[in-house]
Design an enzyme around this catalytic site. Structure first.
Site, PDB file in Angstrom:
ATOM      1  N   ILE A 154       1.782  -6.576 -10.857  1.00  0.00           N
ATOM      2  CA  ILE A 154       1.872  -5.401 -11.714  1.00  0.00           C
ATOM      3  C   ILE A 154       3.311  -4.903 -11.802  1.00  0.00           C
ATOM      4  CG2 ILE A 154       1.134  -2.995 -11.960  1.00  0.00           C
ATOM      5  CD1 ILE A 154      -1.537  -3.837 -10.691  1.00  0.00           C
ATOM      6  N   GLU A 155       4.037  -4.940 -10.682  1.00  0.00           N
ATOM      7  CA  GLU A 155       5.428  -4.484 -10.700  1.00  0.00           C
ATOM      8  C   GLU A 155       6.282  -5.370 -11.595  1.00  0.00           C
ATOM      9  OE1 GLU A 155       8.996  -3.129  -7.614  1.00  0.00           O
ATOM     10  OE2 GLU A 155       7.294  -4.295  -6.864  1.00  0.00           O
TER      11      GLU A 155
ATOM     12  N   GLU B 208      14.530  -3.304  -3.481  1.00  0.00           N
ATOM     13  CA  GLU B 208      15.266  -3.668  -4.685  1.00  0.00           C
ATOM     14  C   GLU B 208      14.507  -4.671  -5.554  1.00  0.00           C
ATOM     15  OE1 GLU B 208      19.948  -2.942  -4.119  1.00  0.00           O
ATOM     16  OE2 GLU B 208      19.252  -4.895  -3.360  1.00  0.00           O
TER      17      GLU B 208
ATOM     18  N   GLU C  32       0.823  -1.207   0.000  1.00  0.00           N
ATOM     19  CA  GLU C  32       0.000   0.000   0.000  1.00  0.00           C
ATOM     20  C   GLU C  32       0.860   1.261   0.000  1.00  0.00           C
ATOM     21  OE1 GLU C  32      -2.339  -3.353   1.726  1.00  0.00           O
ATOM     22  OE2 GLU C  32      -0.332  -2.548   2.018  1.00  0.00           O
TER      23      GLU C  32
ATOM     24  N   PRO D 207      11.899 -13.697  -0.441  1.00  0.00           N
ATOM     25  CA  PRO D 207      10.751 -13.867   0.461  1.00  0.00           C
ATOM     26  C   PRO D 207       9.918 -12.599   0.583  1.00  0.00           C
ATOM     27  CG  PRO D 207      12.774 -14.731   1.446  1.00  0.00           C
ATOM     28  CD  PRO D 207      13.176 -13.940   0.246  1.00  0.00           C
ATOM     29  N   ARG D 208       8.627 -12.781   0.779  1.00  0.00           N
ATOM     30  CA  ARG D 208       7.718 -11.650   0.934  1.00  0.00           C
ATOM     31  C   ARG D 208       8.016 -10.872   2.209  1.00  0.00           C
ATOM     32  NH1 ARG D 208       5.452  -7.777   1.835  1.00  0.00           N
ATOM     33  NH2 ARG D 208       3.278  -7.142   1.534  1.00  0.00           N
TER      34      ARG D 208
END
Length: 473
Positions: free
Chosen positions: A379-380, A353, A63, A280-281
């Site tokens: 989207i990125e 990054e 967000e 990893p997220r």
């Protein structure tokens, strides 16, 4: 009566929240910073400012990144504005620092008690509140209404799962959504679901994330490094707990046993012929993922160890791995001669990054989509020209996933094993890879433009509120 009971429950939960933050702070010290702000207690007065204070709440990392383009557009529309930026997670707050200019303010989102929300609004006195994507809290909405301060939901999304959950608590959720001044969903499907909760949907402008420009310098660095290593790279992007282990076990199955001729086995070996990268997220899990990699019989090369030259070439990695082959637990894998190099897995352990990682990768596997976790934002990846292979679980970003699939920027697979197999095929098919990369660019360009429309709509609500023309509940 219902909200009174909810308010009591939230008030009683405050000690539990404190304990939770302290536990999280052991791994992520950012959670220990300014904890009193969570309860609407502030140590310093807010400096005077001539322009309006515009409050944007971006709960977490995704967000906050989406808010970047909106903040820039709002500064163009309201040159004298002061930004108040709030968050719920440590990663969101760390990323939010990049949005701040001299005079701007940053704080934690107040816990949803009546007292904390009242103290928050009294302390900062924003002229408008903009909630990013999903964050709706009943007492916060009610307190804004009581102070006649407009509160809007921007870039809004609501999955079918979240709708069902909200409908089960409709006695609490429906008044909260209805109490907003305006809602601008990402898609028509989101708008239909939000309408079912009586949200005041004003228009559908699209997804702000399409307007975000990736760091081209990082992409260039990544592509240069990929060219230097001389073999394709597949990334597991924003992987979640359990998914990394599943990937490593699949890769183990592809490693040829010792009795097979190495030259022949290497022809189709997705481990030796492809460089695998895991990002990893959640950054607090990086060390645990590094341990998983070594436990499963691979060596690990962390981004933080690369330096300015980027990752090691395969020859360098082979030398390093061969030197440590006797110290790596092989976890049931067939051991060959000490000269056999242990395959190296790259591990992305840095923040900010993702463009570099997408630049490194030929294709990406979409984290969170191979377990019922709803997937992550793709989207990125498209904006960076990196095609995506996604699993069956993309309900958090269902419309974007289907649009990317239709455009050819993404490929749907049944499970992680198929994703590994298909990725290995795509990266060696130059024509197919080029077509997918062009589809990524076309997909990204086709959905741009939401930011300016949204910024103008927010400004209209703020001006109309000052003039007494907008309802406040």
């Amino acid at each position: 009566m219902i909200r009174t009971l909810y308010s009591l429950a939230m008030w009683l939960a405050q000690p539990l929240l404190t304990l939770k933050l302290k536990r999280r702070g052991q791994q992520e010290p950012g959670y220990l910073h300014a904890m009193d702000e969570r309860f609407g207690r502030y140590t310093s007065p807010v400096p005077a400012h001539d322009g309006p204070t515009v409050w944007i709440h971006a709960v977490s990392l995704g967000e906050t990144r989406a808010a970047m383009v909106l903040v820039a557009a709002l500064r163009d529309q309201i040159p004298d504005m002061r930004l108040l930026l709030t968050h719920g997670t440590a990663t969101g707050r760390a990323e939010g620092v990049k949005l701040l200019q001299p005079g701007d303010l940053q704080a934690w989102q107040p816990w949803d008690t009546v007292g904390a929300t009242q103290r928050f609004l009294k302390h900062f006195r924003p002229k408008i509140g903009v909630l990013m994507e999903t964050e709706i809290w009943p007492n916060l909405v009610s307190t804004c209404h009581a102070r006649q301060m407009p509160l809007v939901l921007a870039n809004a999304r609501l999955s079918e799962k979240s709708l069902r959950q909200a409908q089960k608590l409709s006695w609490l959720a429906r008044p909260a959504f209805a109490g907003l001044n305006a809602v601008w969903p990402q898609t028509q499907a989101d708008a239909q679901r939000l309408n079912q909760l009586d949200a005041p949907v004003r228009a559908v402008f699209g997804n702000l994330k399409f307007d975000a420009n990736p760091d081209m310098r990082q992409i260039a660095l990544g592509r240069t490094a990929r060219a230097r290593i001389g073999k394709p790279v597949v990334m597991f992007a924003s992987s979640r707990e359990g998914e990394e282990l599943a990937l490593l076990q699949i890769l183990k199955a592809f490693r040829p046993p010792a009795h097979i001729d190495k030259a022949q086995a290497a022809i189709n070996n997705v481990v030796s012929d492809i460089q695998w990268l895991i990002v990893p997220r959640h950054p607090q899990r990086v060390d645990a993922v590094a341990e998983l990699i070594t436990e499963q019989g691979f060596s690990v090369s962390r981004r933080s160890s690369w330096g300015a030259q980027g990752p090691a070439t395969p020859a360098q990695s082979a030398l390093d791995a061969a030197a440590s082959v006797n110290s790596v637990a092989m976890s049931g894998l067939d051991k060959t001669a000490a000269g056999d190099a242990v395959p190296t897995i790259w591990l992305g352990d840095s923040l900010g990054e993702m463009a570099l990682y997408y630049g490194l990768a030929d294709v990406a596997l979409l984290g969170g989509s191979f377990k019922p976790l709803g997937g992550q934002n793709l989207i990125e990846a498209a904006a960076c020209g990196c095609p995506v292979l996604m699993g069956p679980h993309t309900f958090n970003f269902a419309d974007a996933a289907e649009q990317a699939l239709a455009a050819g920027a993404a490929l749907r697979v049944a499970d992680l094993a198929q994703a590994v197999s298909d990725a290995a095929e795509v990266v060696v098919d130059a024509k197919r890879l080029a077509t997918a990369r062009q589809a990524c660019d076309d997909f990204s360009q086709a959905h741009r433009g939401a930011t300016q429309l949204l910024a103008r709509a927010i400004l209209h609500v703020m001006i109309a509120s000052v003039a007494g023309l907008v309802r406040t509940g």
